[in-house]
Every structure is written in structure tokens, then in C-alpha cells.
Motif scaffolding. Structure first.
Motif, short mmCIF file in Angstrom:
data_model
loop_
_atom_site.label_atom_id
_atom_site.label_comp_id
_atom_site.label_asym_id
_atom_site.label_seq_id
_atom_site.Cartn_x
_atom_site.Cartn_y
_atom_site.Cartn_z
N ASP A 28 0.83 -1.21 0.00
CA ASP A 28 0.00 0.00 0.00
C ASP A 28 0.87 1.26 0.00
OD1 ASP A 28 -2.37 1.46 0.10
OD2 ASP A 28 -2.37 1.51 2.29
N LEU A 29 2.07 1.17 0.56
CA LEU A 29 2.98 2.31 0.59
C LEU A 29 3.69 2.48 -0.75
CD1 LEU A 29 4.57 4.51 2.25
CD2 LEU A 29 6.23 2.69 2.78
N ALA A 30 3.99 1.35 -1.41
CA ALA A 30 4.88 1.35 -2.59
C ALA A 30 4.47 2.36 -3.67
CB ALA A 30 4.98 -0.06 -3.15
N PRO A 31 3.21 2.38 -4.11
CA PRO A 31 2.89 3.31 -5.21
C PRO A 31 3.02 4.77 -4.79
CG PRO A 31 0.93 2.08 -4.49
CD PRO A 31 2.09 1.51 -3.76
N ARG A 32 2.83 5.03 -3.51
CA ARG A 32 2.95 6.42 -3.05
C ARG A 32 4.41 6.86 -3.03
NH1 ARG A 32 -1.41 6.70 1.70
NH2 ARG A 32 -1.53 4.43 1.71
N LEU A 33 5.28 5.95 -2.65
CA LEU A 33 6.71 6.28 -2.69
C LEU A 33 7.17 6.42 -4.14
CD1 LEU A 33 9.44 6.70 -1.29
CD2 LEU A 33 9.76 4.22 -1.40
N THR A 34 6.74 5.50 -4.99
CA THR A 34 7.13 5.57 -6.41
C THR A 34 6.70 6.91 -7.00
OG1 THR A 34 6.96 3.19 -6.65
CG2 THR A 34 6.84 4.46 -8.67
N GLN A 35 5.48 7.33 -6.68
CA GLN A 35 4.98 8.61 -7.18
C GLN A 35 5.86 9.77 -6.69
OE1 GLN A 35 2.84 9.26 -9.45
NE2 GLN A 35 3.33 11.43 -9.12
N VAL A 194 16.00 20.05 2.74
CA VAL A 194 14.71 19.35 2.76
C VAL A 194 13.70 20.15 1.95
CG1 VAL A 194 12.78 18.59 4.21
CG2 VAL A 194 15.14 18.24 4.98
N GLU A 195 13.04 19.46 1.01
CA GLU A 195 11.98 20.11 0.21
C GLU A 195 10.61 19.84 0.78
OE1 GLU A 195 13.50 20.73 -4.34
OE2 GLU A 195 12.14 19.09 -3.95
N ARG A 196 10.41 18.61 1.22
CA ARG A 196 9.11 18.30 1.83
C ARG A 196 9.21 17.01 2.65
NH1 ARG A 196 4.65 17.80 -2.46
NH2 ARG A 196 3.56 16.76 -0.74
N VAL A 197 8.30 16.90 3.60
CA VAL A 197 8.16 15.64 4.32
C VAL A 197 6.67 15.37 4.47
CG1 VAL A 197 8.54 16.86 6.54
CG2 VAL A 197 8.64 14.37 6.46
N ASP A 198 6.26 14.20 4.03
CA ASP A 198 4.84 13.84 4.05
C ASP A 198 4.62 12.68 5.01
OD1 ASP A 198 3.81 15.60 1.90
OD2 ASP A 198 5.27 14.50 0.70
N ALA A 199 3.61 12.84 5.86
CA ALA A 199 3.19 11.73 6.73
C ALA A 199 2.21 10.87 5.92
CB ALA A 199 2.51 12.27 7.98
N VAL A 200 2.54 9.61 5.76
CA VAL A 200 1.71 8.72 4.95
C VAL A 200 1.21 7.57 5.83
CG1 VAL A 200 1.71 7.16 2.96
CG2 VAL A 200 3.07 9.25 2.89
N PRO A 264 -3.00 -0.88 10.72
CA PRO A 264 -2.56 0.47 10.40
C PRO A 264 -1.04 0.64 10.57
CG PRO A 264 -4.49 0.52 11.84
CD PRO A 264 -3.98 -0.89 11.82
N ALA A 265 -0.45 1.36 9.62
CA ALA A 265 0.99 1.64 9.66
C ALA A 265 1.21 3.11 9.27
CB ALA A 265 1.74 0.72 8.71
N ALA A 266 2.35 3.64 9.66
CA ALA A 266 2.60 5.07 9.48
C ALA A 266 4.04 5.30 9.05
CB ALA A 266 2.35 5.79 10.81
N ALA A 267 4.19 6.05 7.95
CA ALA A 267 5.54 6.31 7.41
C ALA A 267 5.72 7.80 7.16
CB ALA A 267 5.72 5.55 6.10
N TRP A 268 6.96 8.19 7.03
CA TRP A 268 7.33 9.49 6.45
C TRP A 268 7.84 9.24 5.05
CZ3 TRP A 268 5.78 13.27 9.42
CH2 TRP A 268 5.98 13.28 10.80
N ILE A 269 7.54 10.18 4.13
CA ILE A 269 8.29 10.20 2.87
C ILE A 269 9.00 11.55 2.81
CG2 ILE A 269 8.17 10.22 0.35
CD1 ILE A 269 5.86 8.26 0.48
N TRP A 270 10.32 11.48 2.79
CA TRP A 270 11.17 12.68 2.76
C TRP A 270 11.64 12.96 1.33
CZ3 TRP A 270 12.64 15.79 6.92
CH2 TRP A 270 12.28 15.32 8.18
N THR A 271 11.65 14.25 0.98
CA THR A 271 12.25 14.66 -0.29
C THR A 271 13.23 15.79 0.01
OG1 THR A 271 10.20 14.14 -1.45
CG2 THR A 271 11.78 15.52 -2.64
#
Ligand SMILES: C[S@@+](CC[C@H](N)C(=O)[O-])C[C@H]1O[C@@H](n2cnc3c(N)ncnc32)[C@H](O)[C@@H]1O
Length: 279
Positions: A28-35, A194-200, A264-271
């Protein structure tokens, strides 16, 4: 704590063995990270997947950027063997080794799915990656948020008992990058802007089967090999082990529906960008 030695040894062997279940847990996380990666990926250049495991993220990016060269590197030789068996593309290359010491071309993009929390000295590691990156190159990675926000891990921890008290200082491991301020500071110190950090928030599918009961059994088999419950189960014997497994199974049962255990799981995606002075 999970160290480089663990990944190049037993932990990596188990991940290579259990790859269909680990893939499912990240599905469920994979496509969001790929994007997120593709939103900043150049059309061409040399890309590095740091701690690529069995290669899924590298393969998705190589497919979407056919003019780029993607190198996936991982400490675990068995995981790289799985990556090579699963993916064959002219612009995709996998190698077993340490991404911090391997000789690789200058990176126009660095990315990682949950592979960056295991460095013994994260500032030194990211500074090294910064020196290996082309000026302005993007860095995109995912990592877990805090254990408390990751219900799958919190539930397991509740079932096995309190986590051992953290030693003073930084300890590499799955939740080592949970603190947003800590990661922001270390990236800045290492020369990344850091450009952005998203809580996913995502769904971590721990088990599947032909019935809810089979799904719980599948999740229990998975957690007996990977994650915080695995060492606790291994450390027990006989009736004690049966009791612990039953306790974990009863917690997992609360998440069993439609023949899967979905937690439920919770990640950050950092850019970030290579736009500062490395430490
Ligand atoms: C949690 S696993 C994630 C694997 C993969 N990215 C995925 O999403 O399935 C972390 C991975 O990072 C790798 N790793 C950690 N430190 C590394 C390093 N310095 N160089 C290469 N790989 C590393 C480990 O071997 C492991 O495969």
C-alpha cells in the motif's frame, strides 16, 4: 537495534526467504513512494536505490525512466539474488554491497524504501551520499514514523511485553528515523536541503488466507520470522512459546477481516536536494 552485520547475515537471509510477505506488507505504501520519487526524478542520469532489497522500487523507477540507469545495492547477497531473479531490464543493475563504500557513478537521484535507518552514523552516511550526488540531485526515501503510530508494531510489542530500555545515543533500527526533527537536522547537517516531508498512513497487510483463521495463522508465521515478535518467540520454548503465540494470535484476530489481517501503519516520505555543504 538492527545493524549492517545483521542485514548481511541472518536478518537479510530471512528477508530474502520471506520476500512475498514483506512485499505484501509494503504494497500500500509502494505506489505512493514511487509517485514521490517520479515527481522529482530526471528523465535520464544515474540513479541509486539504497538498500534495494529484492528490487521492487528500483524496478518501478527503471520502468518509468527508460533513459536512466538504475543501480540497486543491498548488503544482503540473498536479497540481491532474488532481485536479479525477479527483474531483468537493460537499464537496471543490482549489486550486493555497502552503498556507502561501493564504487558507483555520481548519482542524479538517490532513493530508498525503508533502507536508510540502519546506518551506525547517519550524519556521516548522508554526508557521504551528498558527496556522491550531483549538485541539486534529489533524495527521496520512506521510513517508519514512531512505533506508537504504527499499530502493527505497537500491538506486537504489547503482546510480547515492554521494549528494552533504549541505550543512550543513536541506535539504528526500523524506528530510528521516527523523529521528524532529528531527521531534518541530520539531513541539513549532511548537506541536504529538505523540500518536503509527508506523513503517509498505509495499510500493512500481515496475513492472508482462505479464511480469517488462515490469515491469522499466516500473519503469525510472518511475525515469527520478521519484526519485534520474532526474537521474543525464538527465545521461548514449549508451553511458554505456545502461550506467547496464542497471545499474539488473539491480538492479530482483532484485525482479521475478509480473509486478511490488515493493520494500520505510518511512514514518512522525505524529499530533499543535494544543495548544501556536506558535514
Ligand atoms: C527494511 S529493508 C528494506 C528493503 C527494500 N528497500 C524494501 O523496501 O523491501 C532495509 C534494507 O536496507 C539494506 N541496507 C541497510 N544499510 C545498507 C547499506 N549501507 N548499504 C546497502 N544496503 C543497506 C538492508 O540490507 C535491507 O535490505
Amino acid at each position: 537495534m538492527t545493524t549492517a552485520g545483521d542485514w548481511s547475515g541472518k536478518v537479510g537471509d530471512v528477508w530474502a526467504d520471506e520476500w512475498p510477505r514483506t512485499e505484501r506488507s509494503f504494497a500500500d505504501l509502494a505506489p505512493r513512494l514511487t509517485q514521490a520519487i517520479l515527481s522529482v526524478a530526471p528523465e535520464r542520469g544515474c540513479f541509486l536505490d539504497l538498500g534495494c532489497g529484492i528490487g521492487s522500487t528500483a524496478a518501478a523507477i527503471a520502468l518509468a525512466r527508460p533513459a536512466a540507469r538504475v543501480d540497486g545495492i543491498d548488503l544482503s547477497a540473498p536479497m540481491i539474488a532474488v532481485a536479479n531473479a525477479r527483474h531483468a531490464r537493460a537499464n537496471l543493475h543490482f549489486a550486493a554491497g555497502d552503498a556507502l563504500t561501493a564504487a558507483l557513478p555520481t548519482a542524479d537521484l538517490v532513493f530508498s524504501r525503508h533502507g536508510v535507518m540502519f546506518f551506525a552514523d547517519p550524519v556521516a552516511a548522508f554526508a557521504h551520499l551528498r558527496r556522491r550526488a550531483a549538485p541539486g540531485a534529489p533524495l527521496v526515501f520512506s521510513c517508519f514514523r514512531a512505533r506508537q503510530e504504527n499499530e502493527w508494531a505497537r500491538v506486537l510489542q504489547d503482546a510480547i511485553g515492554p521494549a528494552p530500555a533504549a541505550a543512550a545515543g543513536y541506535a539504528p533500527g526500523p524506528f530510528a528515523f521516527a523523529d521528524r526533527d532529528f531527521v531534518a537536522d541530520l539531513l541539513a547537517a549532511a548537506g541536504w536541503r529538505v523540500e518536503r516531508v509527508d506523513a503517509v498512513d498505509f495499510t500493512y497487510v500481515a496475513g492472508e488466507g482462505e479464511s480469517d483463521t488462515a490469515a491469522i495463522d499466516d500473519a503469525l508465521a510472518f511475525f515469527a520470522r520478521i519484526g519485534p515478535a520474532a526474537p521474543a518467540i525464538r527465545a521461548t520454548h514449549g508451553d511458554e512459546r505456545l502461550t506467547l503465540r496464542a497471545r499474539i494470535a488473539s491480538r492479530l484476530a482483532r484485525y482479521a477481516t475478509d480473509r486478511r489481517v490488515a493493520m494500520p501503519a505510518a511512514a514518512w516520505i522525505w524529499t530533499a536536494r543535494a544543495e548544501g555543504e556536506p558535514a
